[in-house]
Structures are given as C-alpha cells and as structure tokens.
Motif scaffolding. Structure first.
Motif, PDB file in Angstrom:
ATOM      1  N   GLN A  39       0.834  -1.202   0.000  1.00 50.25           N
ATOM      2  CA  GLN A  39       0.000   0.000   0.000  1.00 50.25           C
ATOM      3  C   GLN A  39       0.873   1.257   0.000  1.00 50.25           C
ATOM      4  OE1 GLN A  39      -2.870   0.143   3.174  1.00 50.25           O
ATOM      5  NE2 GLN A  39      -3.553   2.215   2.676  1.00 50.25           N
ATOM      6  N   ALA A  40       1.969   1.218   0.793  1.00 49.95           N
ATOM      7  CA  ALA A  40       2.899   2.348   0.801  1.00 49.95           C
ATOM      8  C   ALA A  40       3.563   2.516  -0.563  1.00 49.95           C
ATOM      9  CB  ALA A  40       3.957   2.144   1.883  1.00 49.95           C
ATOM     10  N   PHE A  41       3.908   1.398  -1.205  1.00 49.18           N
ATOM     11  CA  PHE A  41       4.494   1.454  -2.544  1.00 49.18           C
ATOM     12  C   PHE A  41       3.507   2.080  -3.527  1.00 49.18           C
ATOM     13  CE2 PHE A  41       8.340  -1.438  -3.174  1.00 49.18           C
ATOM     14  CZ  PHE A  41       8.776  -1.268  -1.861  1.00 49.18           C
ATOM     15  N   ALA A  42       2.233   1.698  -3.407  1.00 49.51           N
ATOM     16  CA  ALA A  42       1.218   2.205  -4.325  1.00 49.51           C
ATOM     17  C   ALA A  42       1.042   3.717  -4.179  1.00 49.51           C
ATOM     18  CB  ALA A  42      -0.112   1.492  -4.084  1.00 49.51           C
ATOM     19  N   GLU A  43       1.171   4.216  -2.959  1.00 50.80           N
ATOM     20  CA  GLU A  43       1.055   5.661  -2.736  1.00 50.80           C
ATOM     21  C   GLU A  43       2.239   6.413  -3.320  1.00 50.80           C
ATOM     22  OE1 GLU A  43       0.640   5.994   1.458  1.00 50.80           O
ATOM     23  OE2 GLU A  43      -1.412   5.200   1.493  1.00 50.80           O
ATOM     24  N   GLN A  44       3.403   5.779  -3.305  1.00 52.81           N
ATOM     25  CA  GLN A  44       4.604   6.429  -3.829  1.00 52.81           C
ATOM     26  C   GLN A  44       4.706   6.314  -5.351  1.00 52.81           C
ATOM     27  OE1 GLN A  44       7.859   4.582  -1.768  1.00 52.81           O
ATOM     28  NE2 GLN A  44       7.104   5.168   0.248  1.00 52.81           N
ATOM     29  N   HIS A  45       4.183   5.218  -5.906  1.00 54.06           N
ATOM     30  CA  HIS A  45       4.319   4.961  -7.343  1.00 54.06           C
ATOM     31  C   HIS A  45       2.927   4.751  -7.930  1.00 54.06           C
ATOM     32  CE1 HIS A  45       8.622   4.371  -6.548  1.00 54.06           C
ATOM     33  NE2 HIS A  45       8.252   3.614  -5.527  1.00 54.06           N
ATOM     34  N   LYS A  46       2.390   5.785  -8.504  1.00 50.77           N
ATOM     35  CA  LYS A  46       1.029   5.740  -9.028  1.00 50.77           C
ATOM     36  C   LYS A  46       0.898   4.652 -10.098  1.00 50.77           C
ATOM     37  CE  LYS A  46      -0.203   9.112  -6.413  1.00 50.77           C
ATOM     38  NZ  LYS A  46      -1.005   8.817  -5.214  1.00 50.77           N
ATOM     39  N   GLY A  47      -0.178   3.892  -9.986  1.00 50.47           N
ATOM     40  CA  GLY A  47      -0.436   2.836 -10.955  1.00 50.47           C
ATOM     41  C   GLY A  47       0.157   1.491 -10.589  1.00 50.47           C
ATOM     42  N   PHE A  48       0.963   1.453  -9.528  1.00 45.99           N
ATOM     43  CA  PHE A  48       1.565   0.187  -9.114  1.00 45.99           C
ATOM     44  C   PHE A  48       0.655  -0.489  -8.103  1.00 45.99           C
ATOM     45  CE2 PHE A  48       4.349  -2.204  -6.140  1.00 45.99           C
ATOM     46  CZ  PHE A  48       4.828  -3.149  -7.035  1.00 45.99           C
ATOM     47  N   GLU A  49       0.113  -1.628  -8.480  1.00 49.66           N
ATOM     48  CA  GLU A  49      -0.780  -2.369  -7.597  1.00 49.66           C
ATOM     49  C   GLU A  49      -0.375  -3.841  -7.590  1.00 49.66           C
ATOM     50  OE1 GLU A  49      -4.846  -1.853  -8.536  1.00 49.66           O
ATOM     51  OE2 GLU A  49      -4.820   0.349  -8.328  1.00 49.66           O
ATOM     52  N   VAL A  50      -0.430  -4.451  -6.413  1.00 51.21           N
ATOM     53  CA  VAL A  50      -0.094  -5.861  -6.270  1.00 51.21           C
ATOM     54  C   VAL A  50      -1.366  -6.613  -5.867  1.00 51.21           C
ATOM     55  CG1 VAL A  50       1.403  -7.551  -5.157  1.00 51.21           C
ATOM     56  CG2 VAL A  50       2.234  -5.209  -5.515  1.00 51.21           C
ATOM     57  N   PRO A  51      -1.901  -7.462  -6.735  1.00 49.70           N
ATOM     58  CA  PRO A  51      -3.134  -8.199  -6.413  1.00 49.70           C
ATOM     59  C   PRO A  51      -2.947  -9.107  -5.200  1.00 49.70           C
ATOM     60  CG  PRO A  51      -2.622  -8.330  -8.757  1.00 49.70           C
ATOM     61  CD  PRO A  51      -1.416  -7.750  -8.094  1.00 49.70           C
TER      62      PRO A  51
ATOM     63  N   ASN B 115       6.321 -17.942  -0.059  1.00 46.76           N
ATOM     64  CA  ASN B 115       7.548 -18.435  -0.678  1.00 46.76           C
ATOM     65  C   ASN B 115       8.804 -17.596  -0.473  1.00 46.76           C
ATOM     66  OD1 ASN B 115       6.507 -20.813  -2.394  1.00 46.76           O
ATOM     67  ND2 ASN B 115       5.099 -19.164  -2.903  1.00 46.76           N
ATOM     68  N   VAL B 116       8.679 -16.365  -0.021  1.00 45.40           N
ATOM     69  CA  VAL B 116       9.854 -15.492   0.033  1.00 45.40           C
ATOM     70  C   VAL B 116      10.318 -15.294   1.464  1.00 45.40           C
ATOM     71  CG1 VAL B 116      10.775 -13.215  -0.491  1.00 45.40           C
ATOM     72  CG2 VAL B 116       9.180 -14.299  -2.064  1.00 45.40           C
ATOM     73  N   GLY B 117      11.354 -16.009   1.858  1.00 48.36           N
ATOM     74  CA  GLY B 117      12.055 -15.766   3.113  1.00 48.36           C
ATOM     75  C   GLY B 117      11.188 -15.711   4.349  1.00 48.36           C
ATOM     76  N   GLN B 118      11.811 -15.268   5.430  1.00 52.57           N
ATOM     77  CA  GLN B 118      11.090 -15.148   6.704  1.00 52.57           C
ATOM     78  C   GLN B 118      11.448 -13.854   7.421  1.00 52.57           C
ATOM     79  OE1 GLN B 118      11.907 -18.785   8.882  1.00 52.57           O
ATOM     80  NE2 GLN B 118       9.996 -19.670   8.180  1.00 52.57           N
ATOM     81  N   SER B 119      11.914 -12.849   6.684  1.00 52.81           N
ATOM     82  CA  SER B 119      12.247 -11.578   7.311  1.00 52.81           C
ATOM     83  C   SER B 119      11.645 -10.433   6.524  1.00 52.81           C
ATOM     84  CB  SER B 119      13.769 -11.392   7.391  1.00 52.81           C
ATOM     85  OG  SER B 119      14.297 -10.988   6.144  1.00 52.81           O
ATOM     86  N   GLY B 120      11.526  -9.275   7.175  1.00 55.77           N
ATOM     87  CA  GLY B 120      10.976  -8.103   6.518  1.00 55.77           C
ATOM     88  C   GLY B 120      11.815  -7.647   5.340  1.00 55.77           C
ATOM     89  N   ARG B 121      13.120  -7.836   5.421  1.00 61.49           N
ATOM     90  CA  ARG B 121      13.992  -7.418   4.324  1.00 61.49           C
ATOM     91  C   ARG B 121      13.780  -8.284   3.086  1.00 61.49           C
ATOM     92  NH1 ARG B 121      19.575  -6.212   7.748  1.00 61.49           N
ATOM     93  NH2 ARG B 121      18.636  -4.673   9.163  1.00 61.49           N
ATOM     94  N   ASP B 122      13.534  -9.569   3.296  1.00 67.36           N
ATOM     95  CA  ASP B 122      13.213 -10.441   2.168  1.00 67.36           C
ATOM     96  C   ASP B 122      11.941  -9.975   1.462  1.00 67.36           C
ATOM     97  OD1 ASP B 122      15.401 -12.085   2.731  1.00 67.36           O
ATOM     98  OD2 ASP B 122      14.235 -13.379   4.045  1.00 67.36           O
ATOM     99  N   LEU B 123      10.957  -9.586   2.265  1.00 68.89           N
ATOM    100  CA  LEU B 123       9.688  -9.137   1.695  1.00 68.89           C
ATOM    101  C   LEU B 123       9.865  -7.830   0.933  1.00 68.89           C
ATOM    102  CD1 LEU B 123       7.352  -9.927   4.731  1.00 68.89           C
ATOM    103  CD2 LEU B 123       7.891 -11.379   2.774  1.00 68.89           C
ATOM    104  N   ASP B 124      10.638  -6.915   1.481  1.00 75.09           N
ATOM    105  CA  ASP B 124      10.916  -5.658   0.783  1.00 75.09           C
ATOM    106  C   ASP B 124      11.616  -5.921  -0.546  1.00 75.09           C
ATOM    107  OD1 ASP B 124       9.779  -4.023   2.655  1.00 75.09           O
ATOM    108  OD2 ASP B 124      11.639  -3.610   3.724  1.00 75.09           O
ATOM    109  N   GLY B 125      12.568  -6.868  -0.527  1.00 75.56           N
ATOM    110  CA  GLY B 125      13.278  -7.200  -1.757  1.00 75.56           C
ATOM    111  C   GLY B 125      12.350  -7.729  -2.831  1.00 75.56           C
ATOM    112  N   ALA B 126      11.386  -8.550  -2.431  1.00 76.67           N
ATOM    113  CA  ALA B 126      10.438  -9.109  -3.405  1.00 76.67           C
ATOM    114  C   ALA B 126       9.554  -8.012  -4.002  1.00 76.67           C
ATOM    115  CB  ALA B 126       9.580 -10.179  -2.731  1.00 76.67           C
ATOM    116  N   LEU B 127       9.068  -7.101  -3.153  1.00 74.02           N
ATOM    117  CA  LEU B 127       8.235  -6.005  -3.660  1.00 74.02           C
ATOM    118  C   LEU B 127       9.031  -5.088  -4.584  1.00 74.02           C
ATOM    119  CD1 LEU B 127       6.111  -5.044  -0.523  1.00 74.02           C
ATOM    120  CD2 LEU B 127       5.301  -6.140  -2.619  1.00 74.02           C
ATOM    121  N   ASN B 128      10.279  -4.833  -4.232  1.00 77.48           N
ATOM    122  CA  ASN B 128      11.118  -4.011  -5.095  1.00 77.48           C
ATOM    123  C   ASN B 128      11.343  -4.669  -6.445  1.00 77.48           C
ATOM    124  OD1 ASN B 128      11.725  -1.622  -3.619  1.00 77.48           O
ATOM    125  ND2 ASN B 128      13.045  -2.799  -2.266  1.00 77.48           N
ATOM    126  N   LYS B 129      11.464  -5.998  -6.450  1.00 80.42           N
ATOM    127  CA  LYS B 129      11.649  -6.731  -7.710  1.00 80.42           C
ATOM    128  C   LYS B 129      10.395  -6.582  -8.584  1.00 80.42           C
ATOM    129  CE  LYS B 129      14.301  -9.594 -10.087  1.00 80.42           C
ATOM    130  NZ  LYS B 129      14.544 -10.989  -9.629  1.00 80.42           N
TER     131      LYS B 129
END
Length: 500
Positions: A338-350, A360-374
């Motif tokens: 949601q924070a990403f969507a506010e910063q980057h208009k038109g970016f939505e993750v279903p 499937n992606v790791g077990q830490s907050g940094r892993d999750l951030d990396g996946a969203l950035n990808k």
C-alpha cells in the motif's frame, strides 16, 4: 584570520554593491533557517541543525558546514534535498547545496556572526509533525560544548522517521517483544523501569531495530531523555572522547539520560570498550534508568562479551523475535505494498500475488521488501502489470524451499545430553569418565560442524576449555566416523534432531 572568499551576489537577484551585497546571502540564510525551524519544530532543529552554518556562496553552489562528519552524513542523507528546495524558493534560481566538515584550525571567515551553539536538552513540548520529521527526535542530556565529537555521539545515531510503533505490524512471533517495548516507551519521565535491561534478540530483518527506534521516537515525545546508539557509534564516541580528553564528559552525558537504546550489541568489541559499556550499563540500571539492547543472539551466546556484561544483560527481560509466520508476512506485505502504491502511481499488487510472496519469500521483513522491489522494477521497466504469472517469474531467484534453522550451541548441548542420558552440567564439567567424555566430544564436533563458532568460542561455551581441546575432540570424532559406521549414523541422527 583568513580573508573571506568572494560571494557571487549576481545569483541573488538585482545587483547590489557595497556592504548590502555581502549581507544578502546571510539574509537569505536567516529566512531559510527560520522556515526550516518552523517546519520541523524547535527540538528537531536544535538536535541536528543548530550548528549548520553558511560559509559562502560561489556561483550556483551554497557552501554549508558542520563541525563533525556524523552531522554531515546525517544532513546529507535526510535533508539536502529540502535545503536545496528552500534555497531555490528563496532566491528564485537553481542552487546546489554542499555540506562540508569545517576545520577547527583553518576556516573561512563566516558571512555573519555564527548562531550560538546549543546544547541538546530535555524536550519541553512536542515538535511539529512534518513529512520529514515524526513526532519527536532522540534527545540527550545537556552536553558540554567543550567536547564536540562525543557530544554528537551522545545525541544519538540518526533515526528513521518510518520506524515507529504505528508502522510496526504485530503478530504471534513478535507480540511479547512489541508489548515490552511499548511498556518502555510509554513510561512517564522519572518512572522506575519494570524490565531492566530489556534485551531483544533475533536474526536480521525481524524488527529489532524497528522497535528500538520506535521506543526512541515515542519516549522522546513523552519528555524522556532518550539516546539511540548502534554499538559501532558507541565505540566511536568513546574513542573520540579519549582522543579529545573528554572521556568524563562523554560518560556523564550518557549516564544522565532516561533511556539508553543500544543496537547490534554483537559488534561491541575490545576489552576497554566492553568495560566502559559495562560501567555505563551498571550506572544507569543502579540509578533506575531504562536500558534496552538488541543483538542477533541471546546474551549467553555473545561469546565475545565479558562475563559480567552477559550476566547483567541476562538478568533483565530477554525476548526473542521469532521468524515471521506466514500470516504476519502477509500483513506486512499488504501494508508495504500500500505504501508502494502511494509512492508509485499505478503500481498495484493483487491479493493472490501477495499470498504467493508470503508463502515463498524468506522469513524476514527485508526479504519481503526485496520481493516487492523486484515486482516494482519489473513493472516500471517493462510496463508489464503485476500478475501471478509475472510474479512467479520475477521472484524465482528469491524463493528458498526452506530456510535452514540457525543452530545454537545450546540446542546441541540439549540434544546430546538427552540422547546420551547425561546432564548439561556434565557436558560442561571437568569430569573425565567414559560416559561423559564421548558425548562431550561429540557435542564439540557438532558445534564445529553445525555452527559458525570458532574453536576458542566453542571452548568457552564448554566450561572454559582451551581451543586445542576442542580441536582434539573434532579430529577424534572425525576419525571415528570414517571407520565406525554405527557412530556415523548416530551423528547423522543427532544432526537431524538438532535441526528439527
């Protein structure tokens, strides 16, 4: 005294000659400083900008200076863009803002009288909320102006305005840690601590730093004198104080605060440094002040720390932040997408994609951030919308079938003691009977093969033994495994039990 460098007044509107032209940049700076003070509040301004000074203006560049590298780094990382905007608004032209560390021996004559150096004191009112600064800034006790570098350290390491209690997502794995941190943050000034010290431990990316900085923001907002320091910053401050013959002032500054927050304690090295930390810890706790510490492992496993420090840390409340469970990972992903969507208009993750990442992606907050950035990169660079198919391809290299458990020496001692029907105390004792020696050697062998501990560290964990004793045990068990199939299978069974 060196002559002042020329000021390019042509860049500041109509040409003015004489004294008035030399004063104009200073007048601009006065107005900019007043705007900045109004935007971020008096307390934040006093903490970080009181010693930011205008040295000169040459061409399109505004030259500002601060007394220490630490302040330069913080201002460059957090406020250079805003300062550039303020100069552009004030002068009507493009400006480049350069921040330098001024020399105490050789420096240019200032454009006007310097603003008096302010000591950082206890807050008297809540600062104004802005996009750049949250509710409060970390504050420290009054510090003598005679020791500039240690004073900056006593003012604390820089805080991330995003790391507050409002942005921390609570789940089963971190409920106790969050509640304990909240208890520390909500304590009134002068109130006696309930959990002291409060010690949080977990691998990277599970929220330790987030909670420490949240305590710093919330505690300072309630009028407490709070200092947040990384272990590295603490060591730098102590060394700087010694070099400037201001060690007493440094100690007094830290010991007169209400709450001390130390992050990444595992990096605190050196006998003298640990002794000083131990003295500071004891002084604060004995005086009824709150101490909160975070590290990547529990006190008992900080083998590099002095025994007295480990004992004092273990005497408070020790809380582990467990790996994020899938439900919590999903909640974190929802908040951050949601924070990403506010910063980057038109970016939505279903929702199905968020569920895929949570599974499937790791077990830490940094892993999750990396996946969203990808996902964001793929969406922005290729124009492809975020779909389940696109996500499966994008995060392929981030998916790990299973995260290996971080094995602790304590786990090995527990499993081996139970398997061979001996006590943990037996394994750590000096007993040399056959029913104890073999399990002890096997435990040492497992500690060397399943952990990253060095031989001296393992020796210390096994009753203070020498590293040569550990090396002998490892070589002996290694040799026996090669010729004794039954023992080899037994060792494999123990490895599985430790990793369960």
């Amino acid at each position: 005294m060196l002559k002042p460098e020329p000021v390019d007044v042509a860049k500041f509107g109509p040409a003015i000659t004489g004294a008035a032209s030399a004063d104009e940049p200073s007048q601009h700076w006065d107005r900019i400083r007043a705007r900045l003070r109004q935007e971020i509040g008096e307390d934040v301004y006093s903490s970080w900008f009181a010693r930011l000074e205008l040295d000169k203006v040459s061409g399109d560049t505004v030259h500002l200076s601060v007394p220490t590298r630490f302040l330069k780094s913080w201002i460059q990382g957090h406020y250079v863009e805003r300062l550039t905007e303020l100069w552009r608004d004030e002068t009507g032209g493009a400006r480049k803002v350069d921040v330098a560390v001024r020399s105490a021996a050789i420096r240019s004559q200032p454009l006007k009288a310097r603003e008096p150096r302010a000591t950082v004191t206890e807050q008297t009112a809540e600062p104004r909320r802005t996009a750049q600064a949250p509710a409060a800034a970390a504050v420290s006790a009054p510090v003598s102006a005679a020791f500039a570098a240690p004073a900056d350290v006593a003012a604390g390491s820089p805080l991330d305005p995003r790391l507050t209690f409002e942005t921390f997502v609570v789940g089963k794995s971190n409920t106790l840690a969050h509640a304990a941190a909240r208890q520390v943050a909500d304590a009134a000034p002068g109130a006696a601590p309930i959990f002291n010290p409060l010690y949080l431990h977990a691998p990277v990316g599970l929220g330790k730093t987030h909670l420490l900085q949240a305590v710093a923001w919330a505690g300072a907002a309630r009028g407490r004198r709070v200092v947040y320091l990384t272990a590295e910053r603490f060591m730098y401050g102590f060394v700087a104080a010694l070099k400037s013959h201001a060690a007493i002032a440094f100690k007094d500054a830290l010991r007169s605060i209400d709450t001390l927050l130390i992050d990444d304690l595992q990096f605190l090295t050196g006998k003298n440094m640990q002794q000083e930390f131990c003295h500071t810890l004891n002084a604060l706790i004995d005086a009824g002040r709150q101490v909160m510490v975070a590290a990547d492992r529990p006190p008992s496993e900080l083998d590099g720390l002095d025994d007295r420090v480990r004992s004092r840390l273990a005497g408070g409340l020790v809380v582990e932040l467990a790996p994020l469970e899938e439900e919590l990972r999903l909640q974190i992903l929802k908040a951050r997408s949601q924070a990403f969507a506010e910063q980057h208009k038109g970016f939505e993750v279903p929702a199905p994609v968020l569920e895929l990442l949570a599974r499937n992606v790791g077990q830490s907050g940094r892993d999750l951030d990396g996946a969203l950035n990808k996902l964001l990169a793929c969406n922005r660079l290729t124009g492809e919308p975020v779909t389940l198919e696109m996500a499966e391809t994008a995060i392929r290299d981030l998916v790990r079938p299973s995260d290996p458990k971080r094995v602790r020496v304590e786990d090995i001692l527990r499993v081996v003691a139970k398997h061979y029907n001996v006590s943990r105390a037996d394994l750590l004792s000096q007993r040399r009977t056959a029913n104890v020696v073999k399990p002890r050697q096997i435990a040492m062998y497992l500690a060397k093969t399943l952990t990253l501990r060095s031989l001296p560290e393992i020796g210390r964990r096994f009753g203070g033994r020498d590293h040569t004793t550990v090396l002998h045990a490892v070589r002996k068990i290694d040799g026996l495994i090669a010729s004794d199939r039954a023992l080899a299978e037994e060792i494999e069974t123990l490895k599985r039990l430790v990793n369960e």
